[in-house]
Design an enzyme around this catalytic site. Structure first.
Site, mmCIF file in Angstrom:
data_model
loop_
_atom_site.group_PDB
_atom_site.id
_atom_site.type_symbol
_atom_site.label_atom_id
_atom_site.label_comp_id
_atom_site.label_asym_id
_atom_site.label_seq_id
_atom_site.Cartn_x
_atom_site.Cartn_y
_atom_site.Cartn_z
ATOM 1 N N PHE A 118 -2.655 -12.535 1.575
ATOM 2 C CA PHE A 118 -1.939 -13.765 1.145
ATOM 3 C C PHE A 118 -1.173 -13.026 -0.131
ATOM 4 O O PHE A 118 -1.147 -13.609 -1.479
ATOM 5 C CB PHE A 118 -2.857 -14.631 0.471
ATOM 6 N N SER A 181 -8.029 -16.979 7.464
ATOM 7 C CA SER A 181 -7.779 -15.596 7.267
ATOM 8 C C SER A 181 -8.949 -14.685 7.155
ATOM 9 O O SER A 181 -9.652 -15.027 6.426
ATOM 10 C CB SER A 181 -6.519 -15.460 6.175
ATOM 11 N N ASN A 183 -8.577 -12.012 5.565
ATOM 12 C CA ASN A 183 -8.468 -10.930 4.621
ATOM 13 C C ASN A 183 -8.626 -11.400 2.973
ATOM 14 O O ASN A 183 -8.296 -10.788 2.196
ATOM 15 C CB ASN A 183 -7.043 -10.454 4.699
#
Length: 353
Positions: A118, A181, A183
């Site tokens: 992000f 996500s 991550n």
């Protein structure tokens, strides 16, 4: 031509550097005065327009979140023929993302692995750009994808999302809550119903009339997907985006040693297609026909897009194949969709004669 450029130049560059190079060119299209000229060549046929979320989409095919993280190239992407552009993921606080290298090509699989984390300039910085875009009549439909700031504890995620939603919703044609996500530590845990329900309720209250969707992971069990469908319907959300990247590495052609050396991250591209289609069919079989379902994952050709539409997708998004297909990708898809529809219309007319 693009295949040669990719083979001789772009594939030899660091993937993130190559992305930034292409991004700068796309971003410059409107400012250099080439945008409208390019659009004469790339604009979707009027027959492809779709009505969804109270909006008119020039084409059912758009750009998934991740390509334009901060909303700098929306108009340029529209000039290339994409019917909508989903920017982000944008977080409440600015953040640099994970350390490089964080983007990797798996050329044999027509796939990518990313652990970007992000990286974006934050919600407040995006407001100026998005507000100017929102006032422009000639642009693609604008989606805004929001996620949790990395420094925000999972227990405080509701307030973090709520702040982004309140700041950005006035300038979005639709807003997406990204809880999928791989991550951002702890993010996918927010898909559990006990966490997801209060999160979506709070964001729903913050966005007012702006259509609200949630983006889910392909790695959820079927039962979890169905429970989220029921929650979305119960809360009165406007749609679901399925799916984000996967943490699975099953069935890859790229040698296992290479994949292991790359390490953690979300896999996108062709290997995700089968599961993405499965999740789409699960969702469409569970939710009302009027609920917007956006399918993303492993889409490359017009036939791929049409397969998703036939399976019940309202709209379809892509990203990874952009790397392998080049700047005329949206044009190729739109032309292919128009051809498929003409052929079906001809066949239908022949059957009724």
């Amino acid at each position: 031509m693009y295949r040669l450029l990719f083979s001789l130049v772009l594939s030899r560059m660091d993937p993130e550097d190559a992305h930034h190079l292409a991004f700068r060119v796309i971003r410059a299209l409107p400012t250099l005065g080439f945008g409208r000229l390019v659009e004469r060549f790339t604009a979707p046929e009027a027959s492809l327009a779709v009505e969804a979320l109270g909006l008119r989409f020039p084409s059912p095919f758009g750009v998934a979140a991740g390509f334009d993280k901060d909303g700098f190239a929306v108009r340029g992407l529209g000039h290339l023929g994409f019917g909508h552009v989903e920017v982000g993921t944008i977080t409440a606080l600015p953040q640099p993302g994970n350390e490089r290298p964080r983007l990797f090509r798996l050329v044999a699989d027509r796939a990518l692995i990313n652990r970007m984390g992000f990286n974006n300039g934050g919600a407040d910085a995006a407001v100026g750009r998005l507000s100017r875009l929102a006032r422009r009549a000639h642009r693609p439909v604008l989606g805004v994808n929001i996620g949790k700031s990395r420094v925000t504890a999972v227990d405080d995620a509701v307030g973090d999302y709520e702040r982004s939603a309140r700041v950005l919703a006035p300038y979005a044609d639709y807003l997406v809550v990204n809880v999928s996500s791989p991550n951002t530590p702890g993010l996918r845990g927010l898909q559990e119903l006990d966490s997801l329900a209060p999160l979506l309720e709070s964001v729903r209250a913050a966005v007012g009339a702006t259509p609200l969707l949630v983006k889910i992971a392909p790695d959820l069990a079927d039962e979890e997907v169905l429970r989220i469908c029921d929650l979305v319907v119960r809360l009165g959300l406007d749609g679901i985006i399925a799916t984000n990247t996967t943490i699975s590495r099953a069935g890859l052609r790229t040698p296992a040693s290479v994949v292991e050396a790359i390490g953690a991250g979300g896999l996108s591209g062709a290997p995700l297609a089968a599961r993405s289609c499965e999740v789409l069919r699960l969702i469409r079989g569970r939710v009302p026909a009027e609920l917007c379902v956006i399918s993303v994952g492993g889409v490359e050709t017009a036939d791929d897009v049409q397969e998703r539409l036939d399976a019940g997708a309202t709209l379809v998004q892509g990203y990874t194949a952009f790397i392998y297909r080049g700047p005329l990708w949206a044009r190729q898809v739109n032309q292919g969709l128009a051809r498929i529809r003409r052929e079906r219309s001809t066949s239908s007319a022949a059957l009724t004669d």
